[in-house]
Design a protein around this motif. Structure first.
Motif, PDB file in Angstrom:
ATOM      1  N   ILE A 263       0.004  -7.758  16.955  1.00  0.00           N
ATOM      2  CA  ILE A 263      -0.653  -6.858  16.012  1.00  0.00           C
ATOM      3  C   ILE A 263      -0.215  -7.281  14.610  1.00  0.00           C
ATOM      4  O   ILE A 263       0.976  -7.536  14.378  1.00  0.00           O
ATOM      5  CB  ILE A 263      -0.279  -5.385  16.255  1.00  0.00           C
ATOM      6  CG1 ILE A 263      -0.596  -4.961  17.698  1.00  0.00           C
ATOM      7  CG2 ILE A 263      -1.001  -4.474  15.273  1.00  0.00           C
ATOM      8  CD1 ILE A 263      -0.175  -3.533  18.037  1.00  0.00           C
ATOM      9  N   VAL A 264      -1.155  -7.344  13.687  1.00  0.00           N
ATOM     10  CA  VAL A 264      -0.884  -7.738  12.310  1.00  0.00           C
ATOM     11  C   VAL A 264      -1.087  -6.532  11.404  1.00  0.00           C
ATOM     12  O   VAL A 264      -2.066  -5.785  11.543  1.00  0.00           O
ATOM     13  CB  VAL A 264      -1.812  -8.892  11.871  1.00  0.00           C
ATOM     14  CG1 VAL A 264      -1.523  -9.306  10.433  1.00  0.00           C
ATOM     15  CG2 VAL A 264      -1.651 -10.080  12.811  1.00  0.00           C
ATOM     16  N   TYR A 265      -0.162  -6.341  10.464  1.00  0.00           N
ATOM     17  CA  TYR A 265      -0.194  -5.207   9.543  1.00  0.00           C
ATOM     18  C   TYR A 265      -0.124  -5.714   8.106  1.00  0.00           C
ATOM     19  O   TYR A 265       0.407  -6.796   7.835  1.00  0.00           O
ATOM     20  CB  TYR A 265       1.001  -4.278   9.768  1.00  0.00           C
ATOM     21  CG  TYR A 265       1.220  -3.813  11.188  1.00  0.00           C
ATOM     22  CD1 TYR A 265       0.657  -2.628  11.649  1.00  0.00           C
ATOM     23  CD2 TYR A 265       2.023  -4.548  12.064  1.00  0.00           C
ATOM     24  CE1 TYR A 265       0.883  -2.188  12.951  1.00  0.00           C
ATOM     25  CE2 TYR A 265       2.251  -4.113  13.360  1.00  0.00           C
ATOM     26  CZ  TYR A 265       1.675  -2.941  13.798  1.00  0.00           C
ATOM     27  OH  TYR A 265       1.904  -2.515  15.084  1.00  0.00           O
ATOM     28  N   ASP A 266      -0.596  -4.892   7.178  1.00  0.00           N
ATOM     29  CA  ASP A 266      -0.423  -5.259   5.779  1.00  0.00           C
ATOM     30  C   ASP A 266       0.909  -4.716   5.259  1.00  0.00           C
ATOM     31  O   ASP A 266       1.638  -4.003   5.948  1.00  0.00           O
ATOM     32  CB  ASP A 266      -1.606  -4.794   4.916  1.00  0.00           C
ATOM     33  CG  ASP A 266      -1.709  -3.284   4.797  1.00  0.00           C
ATOM     34  OD1 ASP A 266      -0.676  -2.592   4.859  1.00  0.00           O
ATOM     35  OD2 ASP A 266      -2.842  -2.785   4.637  1.00  0.00           O
ATOM     36  N   ASN A 267       1.212  -5.044   4.020  1.00  0.00           N
ATOM     37  CA  ASN A 267       2.513  -4.754   3.456  1.00  0.00           C
ATOM     38  C   ASN A 267       2.777  -3.261   3.259  1.00  0.00           C
ATOM     39  O   ASN A 267       3.920  -2.830   3.196  1.00  0.00           O
ATOM     40  CB  ASN A 267       2.650  -5.487   2.114  1.00  0.00           C
ATOM     41  CG  ASN A 267       4.049  -5.434   1.566  1.00  0.00           C
ATOM     42  OD1 ASN A 267       5.007  -5.643   2.304  1.00  0.00           O
ATOM     43  ND2 ASN A 267       4.187  -5.140   0.285  1.00  0.00           N
ATOM     44  N   SER A 268       1.714  -2.460   3.174  1.00  0.00           N
ATOM     45  CA  SER A 268       1.908  -1.025   2.940  1.00  0.00           C
ATOM     46  C   SER A 268       2.583  -0.337   4.119  1.00  0.00           C
ATOM     47  O   SER A 268       3.070   0.788   3.991  1.00  0.00           O
ATOM     48  CB  SER A 268       0.559  -0.351   2.651  1.00  0.00           C
ATOM     49  OG  SER A 268      -0.273  -0.388   3.799  1.00  0.00           O
ATOM     50  N   THR A 269       2.619  -0.997   5.272  1.00  0.00           N
ATOM     51  CA  THR A 269       3.181  -0.397   6.489  1.00  0.00           C
ATOM     52  C   THR A 269       4.656  -0.732   6.692  1.00  0.00           C
ATOM     53  O   THR A 269       5.239  -0.297   7.684  1.00  0.00           O
ATOM     54  CB  THR A 269       2.414  -0.895   7.723  1.00  0.00           C
ATOM     55  OG1 THR A 269       2.643  -2.314   7.871  1.00  0.00           O
ATOM     56  CG2 THR A 269       0.921  -0.660   7.603  1.00  0.00           C
ATOM     57  N   THR A 270       5.263  -1.472   5.769  1.00  0.00           N
ATOM     58  CA  THR A 270       6.575  -2.062   6.056  1.00  0.00           C
ATOM     59  C   THR A 270       7.629  -1.023   6.417  1.00  0.00           C
ATOM     60  O   THR A 270       8.336  -1.154   7.423  1.00  0.00           O
ATOM     61  CB  THR A 270       7.052  -2.907   4.871  1.00  0.00           C
ATOM     62  OG1 THR A 270       6.095  -3.942   4.618  1.00  0.00           O
ATOM     63  CG2 THR A 270       8.404  -3.527   5.176  1.00  0.00           C
ATOM     64  N   GLU A 271       7.764   0.025   5.615  1.00  0.00           N
ATOM     65  CA  GLU A 271       8.807   1.010   5.921  1.00  0.00           C
ATOM     66  C   GLU A 271       8.529   1.708   7.249  1.00  0.00           C
ATOM     67  O   GLU A 271       9.446   1.932   8.052  1.00  0.00           O
ATOM     68  CB  GLU A 271       8.918   2.049   4.794  1.00  0.00           C
ATOM     69  CG  GLU A 271      10.046   3.045   5.037  1.00  0.00           C
ATOM     70  CD  GLU A 271      10.309   3.958   3.848  1.00  0.00           C
ATOM     71  OE1 GLU A 271      11.117   4.902   4.008  1.00  0.00           O
ATOM     72  OE2 GLU A 271       9.712   3.738   2.778  1.00  0.00           O
ATOM     73  N   THR A 272       7.274   2.020   7.519  1.00  0.00           N
ATOM     74  CA  THR A 272       6.915   2.641   8.792  1.00  0.00           C
ATOM     75  C   THR A 272       7.209   1.693   9.946  1.00  0.00           C
ATOM     76  O   THR A 272       7.708   2.103  11.009  1.00  0.00           O
ATOM     77  CB  THR A 272       5.432   3.033   8.793  1.00  0.00           C
ATOM     78  OG1 THR A 272       5.159   3.859   7.671  1.00  0.00           O
ATOM     79  CG2 THR A 272       5.063   3.763  10.070  1.00  0.00           C
ATOM     80  N   LEU A 273       6.911   0.425   9.740  1.00  0.00           N
ATOM     81  CA  LEU A 273       7.155  -0.574  10.781  1.00  0.00           C
ATOM     82  C   LEU A 273       8.648  -0.743  11.038  1.00  0.00           C
ATOM     83  O   LEU A 273       9.089  -0.843  12.196  1.00  0.00           O
ATOM     84  CB  LEU A 273       6.530  -1.902  10.369  1.00  0.00           C
ATOM     85  CG  LEU A 273       6.537  -3.032  11.397  1.00  0.00           C
ATOM     86  CD1 LEU A 273       5.792  -2.624  12.660  1.00  0.00           C
ATOM     87  CD2 LEU A 273       5.904  -4.291  10.793  1.00  0.00           C
ATOM     88  N   LEU A 274       9.436  -0.756   9.982  1.00  0.00           N
ATOM     89  CA  LEU A 274      10.881  -0.852  10.154  1.00  0.00           C
ATOM     90  C   LEU A 274      11.443   0.394  10.843  1.00  0.00           C
ATOM     91  O   LEU A 274      12.367   0.307  11.659  1.00  0.00           O
ATOM     92  CB  LEU A 274      11.558  -1.059   8.799  1.00  0.00           C
ATOM     93  CG  LEU A 274      11.382  -2.433   8.158  1.00  0.00           C
ATOM     94  CD1 LEU A 274      11.964  -2.447   6.752  1.00  0.00           C
ATOM     95  CD2 LEU A 274      12.023  -3.524   9.006  1.00  0.00           C
TER      96      LEU A 274
END
Length: 694
Positions: A263-274
């Protein structure tokens, strides 16, 4: 001219040429000042050339020498010139080489199996003896012992591909181009949660010691201490010429015993992804699960293009439902692209590509983050929120590094920077997704015969533990592809068949090194139907560029100027290690890492330099150290050897460090290995010496 006269003349010519030349014997300038061959090195290479002959022993005037000397994955490891290169074909050849080095009192030497190290001179040497295993690349399955025998020159993509018709595989790595040296550093695979580190599957090993003796080490014979030390001891305990590992029954490509993808995400998701990554480390202990989380960015001129990716695989035909699904939190995050479905183990290992693209400088650094439970128990955090802060600290340091390390070239004539290319062509680990489009027209098979009727690997019956090392038969000629393409999640009844057909197995390493992204072509994917899988429907995704990356016309540069240099890509990668993985390793006899029984995550900091840049600019080197300082490992956790920086004392973080030091002293009392071979620090009298700083 007879061989006995040819050898010394060639080597004297090497010495004379190096004395009058201001540059190394190579098309590209050396990264470091050329170290002139010492008489002792010539005294080793000359007899070896006489005894083993050419092409087993190559000197700089041999036609094949330059290709052999520059075959490493890391650009920086192609900028050195050995005095001679040995391509052994048998364990006896390796024994002769080490005995010659030992009898000479020690000369610089290095061993290259897959050549995929990011640490300088860990798989090459300047002015020394390079032992390259490209001619020892066989693999076989023993159904009686249910084990797999691997020669050191085989790569995981080749091994998995050749064994796929038998439904078995070794625990290897996650990138096909990586070689067997991964085992000596531990090894991580998509099956680690159930079976442990890749090296936990080791059953026996044939080892050439520093004095040239050949022994077989296993868990019960007189070399059981050496056997344990090999399980994490890297290149410090001898040269392994055969690995016997447990066979993992993963099924054939048709059986599709795994489900997963990317799955590929954009940078706006970084904190949620972490946050989802930290929650996975805190809460998941499912032995069927695996995941790799990447926070990354590519750089074009002074423009940073961030991109986040997860790749996961579940060992089963479907994912658990609801919150029992270990990936449910990741799948709820808004994404750019999704490619998930059923696949085989061989297909799963091809999802991220081979990792074999060469030509860039590569630099690693390692850390390890404990779960909230572990950190609270150790007094490192008072609650889960404070424990999570280390992820955010690492991300902030990563962003600061990107800003510091990026190039700031002069404007183009129009005053407009070159726009970034997306998807990023130079990203080190990136799954290939096509945009939804009409199904391609099937092509006929390009290799002879269906898989079930192709020649199978020869069966090698292993010796009884403690007996003479197993010898391999001559490498066979294969009529099947040596690697497996990424999974195809069908929306049609047919898919294109790979067109790559390797030559004889002994030629495969050369062919592999000549292969480029333009000759391979992108993998083919289809998306699953939402009616058959419980996954988000893929969103439209930009069609990847199929234009080959241009080969830089400029020569290798050694500048250190923000207006002229920069980095190509950087990433933070998180690989969770679960209690089930640690327990599996302990059941198999343990390893040198010996982590505490707690969930944690290995963290890798990976920087990729431009293809043309032969140095690490000062600000990049300083920025890397700042990042590593901002993401220290949780106390009591081991670092992962295969992702470390050469200046990190990984052995010191091992739970079995004291045992490791005792075993090293027993098998190499003179410290020949640490004095003459670059590798991890922490053993022997030269523990504080230069160990190959990137």
């Amino acid at each position: 001219m007879s061989l006995s006269f040819r050898a010394p003349l060639l080597l004297v010519a090497v010495l004379l040429f190096s004395l009058v030349s201001s540059t190394p014997l190579q098309a590209k300038p050396a990264l470091l000042p050329r170290q002139q061959p010492q008489n002792s090195t010539l005294s080793v290479c000359s007899p070896l050339l006489n005894n083993l002959g050419s092409p087993t022993v190559l000197t700089p005037f041999e036609f094949e020498f330059r290709d052999a000397a520059s075959s490493a994955w890391n650009l920086y490891n192609t900028l050195y010139t050995p005095t001679c290169i040995v391509h052994p074909r048998t364990v006896e050849d390796v024994s002769r080489v080490m005995k010659a080095i030992y009898d000479a009192g020690g000369v610089k030497y290095a061993v290259q199996a897959g050549g995929h190290s990011a640490m300088r001179e860990w798989d090459t040497t300047d002015g020394g003896v390079l032992i390259s295993f490209r001619n020892m690349a066989n693999v076989s399955y023993d159904p009686v012992r249910d084990t797999i025998n691997l020669q050191p020159g085989i790569r995981w993509g080749e091994a998995i591909g050749r064994l796929e018709p038998l439904g078995v595989a070794p625990l290897g790595g996650r990138l096909g181009d990586v070689g067997t040296g991964l085992l000596l550093g531990g090894g991580l695979s998509y099956l680690s949660a159930r079976h442990g580190f890749s090296v936990d599957a080791l059953v026996a090993a044939d080892v050439v010691l520093v004095d040239g003796r050949v022994v077989t080490a296993n868990a019960t014979n007189e070399y059981s201490d050496l056997f344990r030390a090999l399980k994490g001891g890297a290149n410090r305990f001898g040269i392994v010429t055969r690995y016997e590992v447990k066979a993992i029954h993963v099924g054939t490509t048709e059986e599709k015993m795994m489900v997963g993808g990317s799955i590929v995400y954009d940078n706006s998701t970084t904190e949620t992804l972490l946050r989802a990554t930290a929650n996975y480390v805190n809460n998941v202990d499912d032995p069927n699960s695996s995941i790799l989380v990447i926070i990354g960015a590519t750089l074009a001129n002074n423009t940073v293009s961030p991109i986040n990716i997860i790749t996961f695989f579940y060992n089963g035909t479907s994912l658990p439902e609801g919150r029992a699904n270990p990936y449910h939190e990741f799948m709820q995050i808004t994404s750019l692209a999704v490619a998930i479905g059923s696949c085989s183990y061989a297909e799963a290992n091809a999802v991220l590509g081979s990792g074999g693209d060469k030509g860039n400088g590569q630099i690693f650094g390692a850390s390890a983050f404990g779960s909230a439970e572990y950190e609270i128990s150790q007094g490192l955090a008072k609650d889960a929120d404070e424990s999570f802060e280390k992820y955010m600290n690492a991300y902030r340091a990563f962003n600061k590094f990107l800003d510091k390390a990026k190039g700031t070239p002069r404007p183009t004539p129009t005053g407009t920077p070159t726009p970034p290319i997306w998807p990023p062509p130079g990203f080190p680990i990136f799954p290939t997704f096509p945009a939804p489009k009409p199904p391609p027209v099937p092509t006929p098979p390009q290799y002879p015969g269906p898989f079930p009727t192709m020649p199978l690997p020869p069966i090698v019956t292993s010796t009884i533990p403690g007996s003479t090392p197993t010898s391999f038969p001559p490498a066979p000629t294969w009529s099947q592809p040596t690697s497996v393409p990424p999974p195809t999640f069908p929306t049609t009844t047919s898919v294109p068949i790979p067109t790559t057909t390797p030559g004889p197995q002994t030629d495969a390493p050369n062919a592999r090194r000549q292969e480029t992204s333009s000759t391979r072509g992108p993998p083919t994917w289809s998306f699953p139907s939402s009616s058959t899988l419980m996954f988000p429907t893929p969103v439209p995704y930009p069609t990847p560029s199929t234009t080959p990356r241009p080969v830089p016309v400029q020569p290798i540069s050694f500048i250190d100027d923000p207006e002229e240099d920069g980095i190509s890509a950087a990433l933070l990668a998180f690989t969770p290690v679960m209690k089930s993985q640690i327990e599996a390793g302990r059941r198999a006899g343990g390893n040198m890492m010996d982590p505490p029984l707690a969930n944690f995550a290995f963290v890798q900091f990976h920087v990729t330099m431009p293809e043309w840049l032969g140095i690490v600019p000062k600000r990049v080197a300083e920025g890397r150290r700042e990042v590593l300082n901002e993401m220290p490992p949780s106390n009591g956790l081991p670092l992962y050897m295969n992702e470390c920086d050469a200046e990190q004392n990984v052995f010191e973080t091992y739970g079995q460090y004291e045992f490791l030091k005792r075993v090293y002293q027993k098998y190499d009392p003179t410290g020949l290995n640490v004095r003459f071979m670059k590798g991890p620090m922490g053993l022997g009298p030269s523990a504080k010496a230069d160990h190959g700083r990137p």
